[in-house]
Design an enzyme around this catalytic site. Structure first.
Site, PDB file in Angstrom:
ATOM      1  N   LYS A   1       0.858  -1.308   0.038  1.00  0.00           N
ATOM      2  CA  LYS A   1      -0.117   0.127  -0.066  1.00  0.00           C
ATOM      3  C   LYS A   1       0.801   1.208   0.148  1.00  0.00           C
ATOM      4  O   LYS A   1       2.138   1.112   0.443  1.00  0.00           O
ATOM      5  CB  LYS A   1      -0.929  -0.096   1.085  1.00  0.00           C
ATOM      6  CG  LYS A   1      -1.813  -1.091   1.405  1.00  0.00           C
ATOM      7  CD  LYS A   1      -3.050  -0.964   2.370  1.00  0.00           C
ATOM      8  CE  LYS A   1      -4.166  -1.769   2.291  1.00  0.00           C
ATOM      9  NZ  LYS A   1      -4.899  -1.809   3.444  1.00  0.00           N
TER      10      LYS A   1
ATOM     11  N   ASN B   1      -1.814   0.386   7.031  1.00  0.00           N
ATOM     12  CA  ASN B   1      -1.503  -1.024   7.338  1.00  0.00           C
ATOM     13  C   ASN B   1      -0.599  -1.711   6.286  1.00  0.00           C
ATOM     14  O   ASN B   1      -0.447  -2.880   6.560  1.00  0.00           O
ATOM     15  CB  ASN B   1      -2.716  -1.867   7.965  1.00  0.00           C
ATOM     16  CG  ASN B   1      -3.474  -2.294   6.965  1.00  0.00           C
ATOM     17  OD1 ASN B   1      -3.475  -1.874   5.544  1.00  0.00           O
ATOM     18  ND2 ASN B   1      -4.566  -2.650   7.359  1.00  0.00           N
TER      19      ASN B   1
ATOM     20  N   GLU C   1      -9.518 -10.947  -7.582  1.00  0.00           N
ATOM     21  CA  GLU C   1      -8.745  -9.742  -7.514  1.00  0.00           C
ATOM     22  C   GLU C   1      -7.506  -9.881  -8.563  1.00  0.00           C
ATOM     23  O   GLU C   1      -7.093  -8.880  -8.975  1.00  0.00           O
ATOM     24  CB  GLU C   1      -8.137  -9.638  -6.055  1.00  0.00           C
ATOM     25  CG  GLU C   1      -9.192  -9.061  -5.014  1.00  0.00           C
ATOM     26  CD  GLU C   1      -8.847  -9.238  -3.743  1.00  0.00           C
ATOM     27  OE1 GLU C   1      -7.621  -9.455  -3.425  1.00  0.00           O
ATOM     28  OE2 GLU C   1      -9.769  -8.813  -2.813  1.00  0.00           O
TER      29      GLU C   1
END
Ligand code: CDP
Ligand code: MG
Length: 136
Positions: free
Chosen positions: A12, A115, A129
């Protein structure tokens, strides 16, 4: 080797921003995952909204989608026996405060929203996904 599974992992923005992507990729390799596909991209908020559609009724949905699209991410297809579950274990709990020692979120996560990593939560969602980011 017909027990091999593939799962989707996303490093991320908070982790990419801190240049942790190579370090995190090395953790996956050391744990026996092979990185079959990977790309560093930045997505539009509208794409994040599609990706996280399962969370659309949650209070954190808007911030989550704004966040995932706020900077570069590294999207990977990881392969290993039992990859989905083993990746979830290696990631640790959603809230880094609750994550076990030795997990990626314990080591790098800043907060429940920042996170550091995403991982598919089931084999069924892994297929969806992976297709979302890598269909061609
Ligand atoms: O990522 P994971 O599957 O562990 O958690 P999730 O329940 O599917 O939530 C997706 C993401 O939303 C999390 O990874 C968090 O970044 C974020 N989230 C949040 O910001 N606040 C919460 N209360 C719950 C999740
Ligand atoms: Mg999830």
């Amino acid at each position: 080797m017909n027990n091999l599974e593939q799962t989707l992992s996303i490093i991320k923005p908070d982790a990419v921003e801190r240049n942790l992507d190579n370090e995190i990729k090395e953790i996956f390799r050391k744990k026996g995952f092979s990185i079959k596909k990977e790309k560093k991209i930045q997505i539009e908020k509208s794409e994040a909204e599609k990706f996280y559609k399962v969370h659309e009724t949650k209070p954190f949905y808007n911030d989550l989608c704004a966040y995932l699209s706020s900077g570069p991410i590294v999207v990977m297809v990881l392969e290993k026996k039992n990859a989905v579950l083993e990746n979830r274990e290696l990631m640790g709990s959603t809230n880094p405060k609750d994550a076990a020692e030795g997990t990626i979120r314990k080591k790098y996560g800043i907060s429940i929203d920042k996170n550091s990593i995403h991982g598919s939560d089931s084999l069924e969602n892994a297929v969806i996904e992976i297709d979302f980011f890598f269909r061609d």
